[in-house]
Design a protein around this motif. Structure first.
Motif, short mmCIF file in Angstrom:
data_model
loop_
_atom_site.label_atom_id
_atom_site.label_comp_id
_atom_site.label_asym_id
_atom_site.label_seq_id
_atom_site.Cartn_x
_atom_site.Cartn_y
_atom_site.Cartn_z
N ALA A 78 5.54 5.64 -8.31
CA ALA A 78 5.61 4.20 -8.00
C ALA A 78 6.62 3.51 -8.91
O ALA A 78 7.46 2.73 -8.44
N PHE A 79 6.53 3.83 -10.18
CA PHE A 79 7.48 3.18 -11.10
C PHE A 79 8.91 3.68 -10.89
O PHE A 79 9.87 2.93 -11.04
N ASP A 80 9.05 4.96 -10.51
CA ASP A 80 10.39 5.47 -10.22
C ASP A 80 10.98 4.78 -9.01
O ASP A 80 12.20 4.59 -8.92
N ALA A 81 10.15 4.40 -8.07
CA ALA A 81 10.63 3.70 -6.87
C ALA A 81 11.00 2.25 -7.17
O ALA A 81 11.63 1.59 -6.36
N GLY A 82 10.57 1.77 -8.34
CA GLY A 82 10.93 0.41 -8.74
C GLY A 82 9.78 -0.55 -8.80
O GLY A 82 9.97 -1.77 -8.85
N ALA A 83 8.54 -0.04 -8.80
CA ALA A 83 7.38 -0.91 -8.84
C ALA A 83 7.30 -1.65 -10.16
O ALA A 83 7.68 -1.12 -11.21
N THR A 84 6.79 -2.90 -10.09
CA THR A 84 6.60 -3.69 -11.30
C THR A 84 5.25 -3.38 -11.94
O THR A 84 5.13 -3.33 -13.17
N ASP A 85 4.23 -3.18 -11.07
CA ASP A 85 2.88 -2.92 -11.58
C ASP A 85 2.16 -2.03 -10.58
O ASP A 85 2.64 -1.79 -9.46
N PHE A 86 0.95 -1.58 -10.93
CA PHE A 86 0.19 -0.63 -10.12
C PHE A 86 -1.28 -1.05 -10.18
O PHE A 86 -1.82 -1.22 -11.26
N ILE A 87 -1.90 -1.25 -8.97
CA ILE A 87 -3.33 -1.61 -8.90
C ILE A 87 -4.04 -0.52 -8.08
O ILE A 87 -3.65 -0.25 -6.94
N ALA A 88 -5.05 0.05 -8.67
CA ALA A 88 -5.78 1.14 -8.00
C ALA A 88 -6.94 0.58 -7.18
O ALA A 88 -7.53 -0.45 -7.52
N LYS A 89 -7.21 1.24 -6.05
CA LYS A 89 -8.37 0.91 -5.23
C LYS A 89 -9.58 1.67 -5.76
O LYS A 89 -9.40 2.77 -6.31
N TRP A 123 -11.85 -7.42 -6.87
CA TRP A 123 -11.67 -8.69 -6.15
C TRP A 123 -11.80 -9.91 -7.05
O TRP A 123 -11.00 -10.86 -6.93
N PRO A 124 -12.77 -10.00 -7.97
CA PRO A 124 -12.84 -11.23 -8.81
C PRO A 124 -11.60 -11.42 -9.69
O PRO A 124 -11.26 -12.55 -10.06
N LEU A 125 -10.95 -10.30 -10.06
CA LEU A 125 -9.81 -10.40 -11.00
C LEU A 125 -8.46 -10.33 -10.31
O LEU A 125 -7.41 -10.46 -10.96
N LEU A 126 -8.48 -10.10 -8.96
CA LEU A 126 -7.21 -9.85 -8.27
C LEU A 126 -6.25 -11.04 -8.39
O LEU A 126 -5.06 -10.87 -8.69
N LEU A 164 12.62 -8.98 -8.35
CA LEU A 164 11.48 -9.19 -7.46
C LEU A 164 10.28 -8.39 -7.95
O LEU A 164 10.37 -7.17 -8.10
N PRO A 165 9.13 -9.07 -8.23
CA PRO A 165 7.93 -8.31 -8.65
C PRO A 165 7.29 -7.58 -7.45
O PRO A 165 6.99 -8.21 -6.43
N ILE A 166 7.12 -6.26 -7.57
CA ILE A 166 6.52 -5.42 -6.52
C ILE A 166 5.32 -4.69 -7.13
O ILE A 166 5.49 -3.96 -8.12
N VAL A 167 4.15 -4.90 -6.55
CA VAL A 167 2.92 -4.28 -7.06
C VAL A 167 2.43 -3.25 -6.03
O VAL A 167 2.27 -3.58 -4.84
N MET A 168 2.27 -2.02 -6.46
CA MET A 168 1.77 -0.96 -5.58
C MET A 168 0.23 -0.97 -5.60
O MET A 168 -0.38 -1.01 -6.67
N VAL A 169 -0.37 -0.93 -4.38
CA VAL A 169 -1.83 -0.92 -4.23
C VAL A 169 -2.21 0.38 -3.51
O VAL A 169 -1.78 0.62 -2.38
N THR A 170 -3.00 1.24 -4.18
CA THR A 170 -3.31 2.54 -3.59
C THR A 170 -4.59 3.10 -4.19
O THR A 170 -4.99 2.73 -5.29
N ASP A 172 0.87 -1.18 0.00
CA ASP A 172 0.00 0.00 0.00
C ASP A 172 0.90 1.23 0.00
O ASP A 172 1.95 1.25 0.66
N VAL A 173 0.51 2.24 -0.72
CA VAL A 173 1.36 3.43 -0.83
C VAL A 173 1.33 4.22 0.47
O VAL A 173 2.37 4.64 1.00
N ASP A 174 0.16 4.38 1.02
CA ASP A 174 0.00 5.28 2.16
C ASP A 174 0.00 4.47 3.44
O ASP A 174 -1.03 3.96 3.88
N MET A 175 1.23 4.32 4.06
CA MET A 175 1.38 3.60 5.32
C MET A 175 2.14 4.48 6.28
O MET A 175 2.97 5.31 5.87
N PRO A 176 1.86 4.32 7.61
CA PRO A 176 2.58 5.13 8.60
C PRO A 176 4.07 4.75 8.62
O PRO A 176 4.44 3.64 8.29
N GLY A 177 4.88 5.67 9.04
CA GLY A 177 6.32 5.39 9.06
C GLY A 177 6.88 5.46 7.65
O GLY A 177 6.91 6.51 7.01
N MET A 178 7.29 4.31 7.14
CA MET A 178 7.79 4.23 5.75
C MET A 178 6.61 4.00 4.83
O MET A 178 5.86 3.04 4.99
#
Length: 716
Positions: free
Chosen positions: A94-105, A109-112, A77-83, A54-60
């Protein structure tokens, strides 16, 4: 395949549990973390196949965790950002940080689960592709070849260059045409092969040569395989070393390593080709068979190294005969296309591929013989040799290679039998003589196995006592049902066919055994045994002598070995060592036939000799032959000065015995006293008292005609 492990990090526990439920239902293993620090700690404890952040987490936040995971574990390592943030800036972050893919909230759920499986499958495919690319790169790096992709215009469109070549001559470059890279001859070979490969769609391999900056020939092999109707993959390999090895193997197979001339195999193949041409064109050709006279004796006495140098010089002279700078016209005399070969040992052959008449071969043979008769320089000393040459003509004397060589060899032996240093043509009667020679060799081998040899002994009379002190052992051959064969008829052949060592060992053993028997009967006689030059140079001579003495229990002091001057011709460390070892055993050394061989008075001072035997040729004609008398007088004076005993051979008259006695010869041997007799007759002769020789007393006896009568003429 093992179950994939997924790490899900989200500060919303409900979202975490829902994601876990959806993925577990799809058969995935899921572990949860509720902030960035927990996510990093979980990853440190166990590896995961995928991370959902998740992008928005306390601390880091998710971006920081993603960047740290990339730093620690790399790009695979595949890293998917969920936000819930769906703005472009967030996605780019997200992609600059090194994310492999991006899933929006909100999450689909059926396709996750399908989305996660797709990312995992894409990650595995990318990993497999990276592995394949690395493997291909390693293969290309290890490949010592140049790989080119060539288009339909014969331009190089892709290139993997081979490692640096020590002989660079043509360097392919991407974008250049083959014609701009390779010389015309090589380019023609390549373009022809490319056209055939495109047309047939079959792989092809061609070879071509290139010039080299070092001057050393460079060879390439091109293997081509069609990619489509126009493009071709070409593997270019440097095969220079292989070609050089092939050349060396060819030389080993077809050329003599010592002289550089063709060997037997190479000569036979060339001769067979020329015979076919002669058949087609109704030509004649000649085969010359050369043999260096007495080479074996020189090889045995001077050693193999000197013999090899002599053969090399002989081969160089043969080559020089056909060099362009020679003053004789080769086209006119037929030597321009001559083929020289060394068949083995001191045997050479010459092929004259086209002659008009049989007699045309003789001037060429004589020219070769004259060239080889000039003294050779061996070890700084001049050494003269003669050559015997046999000539066979195609088709008169044979219509195949083996027959022509055999008949030329037969003619060469005829030249040797007629005194050597000559040329002889083959004729059919020589074949019968050759058959006889083969039969004689076979008979010698049987004689050795069946002990058909016999020993006769000729006494040497002490001049001042008139008694026998020494007997010389003389070998004869007695075939079943035949008379005695003189050593002059079989010893030369025994030396040529390698039987002389075995015959010599038998003679030595039998002579020692007979001498031991005489000693047991009270006769104190020495026995003298002749050694041929080949026996003297044998590496096991000392062992053979020791064995004969041990088997007979005869004292070494009662054995005398007679060696000719030819055997001592080398006068080297080996000669001194052998003579020294024999003298240490207590064996006497006599120099036989003194004055007839390669005489060098200097070796008389250096070699440990005991006795000189004056050759019978100097005794013949005494006392009337003034020249022989002067020679004998000089030899006796020399012997007395150097402390040698002297035996005179071939004494046949009382006048000769009287003269030699007056000149102080120590012992006399010849038919005046006895012809060679069997061992059983020696005892009777040993008890006989002959007149003493020496001084005025015997001179008066000789003048009165009271000397013993001759025992008869010498056998052949």
């Amino acid at each position: 395949m093992s179950t994939s492990r997924i790490l899900v990090a989200d500060d919303d526990q409900t979202t975490c549990l829902l994601i876990q439920a959806a993925l577990v239902k799809a058969g995935l293993v899921v572990e949860l973390a509720y902030d960035g620090a927990q996510a990093l700690a979980a990853f440190d404890e166990g590896l995961f196949d995928m991370v959902m952040l998740d992008v928005d987490m306390p601390g880091m936040n998710g971006f920081a965790v993603c960047a740290e995971l990339r730093r620690r574990h790399g790009d695979e390592l595949p890293i998917v950002m969920v936000t819930g943030m769906d703005d472009i800036a967030s996605i780019e972050a997200a992609f600059d940080a090194g994310a492999t893919d991006f899933i929006a909230k909100p999450l689909p759920w059926p396709l996750l689960a399908h989305r996660v499986r797709y990312v995992l499958r894409a990650t595995r495919s990318a990993a497999a592709l990276r592995t394949a690319n690395a493997r291909n790169a390693a293969l290309l790096a290890a490949l010592p070849d140049t790989l080119m992709r060539i288009d339909g215009n014969n331009d190089i469109v892709e290139l993997h260059a081979a490692p640096a070549d020590s002989r660079p001559c043509c360097t392919p470059v991407v974008g250049k045409a083959l014609a701009a890279v390779f010389p015309p001859s090589a380019n023609a070979v390549l373009e022809r092969a490319l056209a055939e490969t495109r047309k047939s769609r079959q792989s092809r391999t061609v070879e071509f040569a290139l010039a080299s900056k070092t001057g050393r020939p460079s060879h390439r092999e091109a293997r081509m395989s069609a990619i489509d109707g126009s493009e071709v993959l070409c593997l270019l390999r440097d095969i220079t070393e292989r070609k050089e090895y092939e050349s060396r193997i060819h030389r080993l197979a077809y050329f003599d390593s010592l002289t550089g001339l063709a060997n037997r195999r190479g000569f036979l193949e060339r001769l067979e080709r020329e015979i076919r041409r002669a058949h087609q064109n109704d030509w004649r050709l000649a085969v010359l068979f050369l043999d260096l006279d007495r080479f074996k004796s020189i090889n045995d006495t001077l050693g193999h190294a000197a013999g090899d140098r002599l053969l090399q010089q002989a081969a160089e002279r043969l080559r020089a005969i056909t060099r362009p700078g020679d003053i004789v016209s080769h086209d006119a005399d037929g030597l321009g296309s001559a083929e020289f070969a060394r068949l083995g040992g001191d045997e050479f052959t010459v092929l004259l591929p086209m002659i008009n008449r049989p007699e045309d071969a003789l001037p060429i043979a004589e020219r070769i013989r004259a060239s080889l008769s000039t003294p050779f320089a061996i070890g700084g000393q001049p050494l003269s040799l003669t050559t015997s040459i046999g000539i066979a003509i195609f088709p008169d004397d044979g219509d195949d290679a083996a027959t022509l060589i055999k008949h030329a060899d037969t003619a060469m032996y005829d030249a040797k039998a007629r005194g050597r240093n000559s040329c002889r043509y083959y004729n059919p009667t020589l074949t019968a003589e050759a058959v006889h020679r083969v039969a004689l060799e076979a008979g010698l081998r049987r004689a050795l196995a069946r002990e058909e040899f016999v020993l006769l002994y000729q006494p040497q009379i002490e001049a001042r006592s008139g008694r026998i002190a020494t007997v010389e052992a003389l070998v004869r051959w007695q075939p079943p049902g035949g008379g005695l064969v003189s050593p002059l008829d079989f010893i030369p052949l025994a030396e040529e066919c390698g039987l002389i060592d075995a015959i010599g060992a038998w003679v030595l053993q039998r002579a020692c055994r007979d001498a031991a028997r005489w000693r047991a009967h009270g006769l104190d006689l020495r026995v003298a045994v002749n050694l041929s030059p080949m026996q003297f140079r044998a590496h096991d001579l000392i062992g053979t002598v020791r064995a004969a003495l041990a088997a007979s229990a005869m004292p070494a002091s009662h054995l005398e070995l007679e060696i000719t001057e030819n055997a001592l011709m080398a006068d080297d460390a080996a000669t001194h060592g052998t003579l020294g070892a024999l003298r240490e055993l207590g064996i006497g050394i006599a120099l036989d036939d003194f004055g007839t061989g390669y005489s060098s008075l200097s070796y008389l001072k250096r070699l440990p000799l005991c006795r000189l035997k004056i050759d019978r040729s100097f005794i013949h004609g005494l006392p009337d032959d003034a020249d022989n008398l002067a020679i004998v007088h000089a030899i006796l004076a020399l012997a007395r000065h150097l402390g040698f005993s002297i035996t005179a051979e071939g004494v046949e008259t009382a006048a000769q015995a009287a003269l030699l006695g007056e000149l102080e010869a120590d012992s006399l041997q010849g038919y005046l006293f006895s012809r060679p007799v069997p061992a059983v007759e020696i005892e009777a002769l040993a008890h006989r008292q002959w007149p003493t020789y020496g001084g005025a007393a015997f001179s008066a006896l000789a003048d009165a005609g009271c000397a013993p009568a001759k025992a008869g003429p010498p056998p052949a």
